[in-house]
Design an enzyme around this catalytic site. Structure first.
Site, PDB file in Angstrom:
ATOM      1  N   GLU A  11      40.552  41.780  38.553  1.00 32.99           N
ATOM      2  CA  GLU A  11      39.553  42.430  37.709  1.00 32.99           C
ATOM      3  C   GLU A  11      38.186  42.432  38.385  1.00 32.99           C
ATOM      4  O   GLU A  11      37.476  43.441  38.377  1.00 32.99           O
ATOM      5  CB  GLU A  11      39.418  41.702  36.356  1.00 32.99           C
ATOM      6  CG  GLU A  11      40.696  41.642  35.554  1.00 32.99           C
ATOM      7  CD  GLU A  11      41.455  40.339  35.730  1.00 32.99           C
ATOM      8  OE1 GLU A  11      42.000  39.850  34.723  1.00 32.99           O
ATOM      9  OE2 GLU A  11      41.528  39.826  36.862  1.00 32.99           O
ATOM     10  N   CYS A  52      36.882  36.483  33.990  1.00 31.15           N
ATOM     11  CA  CYS A  52      36.986  37.943  34.013  1.00 31.15           C
ATOM     12  C   CYS A  52      36.562  38.557  32.682  1.00 31.15           C
ATOM     13  O   CYS A  52      35.930  39.612  32.661  1.00 31.15           O
ATOM     14  CB  CYS A  52      38.398  38.352  34.405  1.00 31.15           C
ATOM     15  SG  CYS A  52      38.794  37.882  36.115  1.00 31.15           S
TER      16      CYS A  52
END
Length: 165
Positions: A66, A97
């Protein structure tokens, strides 16, 4: 500032296609010995960022799929904010994330497999629903969950077999 069309944010018609692309990225990471997680960031139907896990090869503990995809997208659009975008990731995001997703103003997260140990969207907490957040993220899990989970299971099965040799 650009107007965001809500219909574009929650359009599910291409979710499986973008998740398949994230799975291809996960395979690239696995080929390098990284935990196979892939991510694709999409805005207005166009991929603006791609990434796969690379903390080992990059000597960077923050180099989750991510994070890599969001960094690439921010560079591509020359903006640290990514409103109206959708992040596709093969595994439920962790707390690091998830925080980045909020700070980036990503509109929607679509993930494949659950992460029972560290997933913070559904498994270990519902981070995106916390009242203290200054941005709301739509989220949906389970897209190609079997395929996403199988990639991870096979990777760890092979790793265990190799370590027992």
């Amino acid at each position: 500032m650009r107007q965001i069309r809500p219909a574009a944010i929650i359009d599910r018609s291409r979710d499986r296609d973008f998740m398949r692309e994230a799975l291809e990225l996960a395979a690239q990471g696995a080929a390098l010995g990284e935990v196979p997680v892939g991510a694709v960031l999409v805005q207005d139907g166009e991929v603006i960022g791609r990434g796969f896990n690379c903390p080992i090869s990059g000597s960077d503990p923050s180099a989750h799929a991510e994070m890599v995809a969001i960094r690439a997208a921010a560079q591509a659009v020359s903006n640290y904010r990514l409103p109206g975008s959708t992040l596709y990731v093969t595994l439920e995001p962790c707390s690091m994330c998830a925080g980045l997703i909020v700070h980036s103003r990503i509109a929607r997260v679509v993930y494949g497999a659950l992460e029972p140990k560290a997933g913070i969207v559904q498994s270990q907490g519902q981070f995106f629903t916390q009242g203290f957040l200054n941005h709301r993220v739509l989220y949906e899990g389970g897209v190609l969950a079997e395929e996403c989970g199988a990639v991870l299971s096979e990777f760890f099965k092979a790793r265990r077999a190799k370590s027992s040799d």
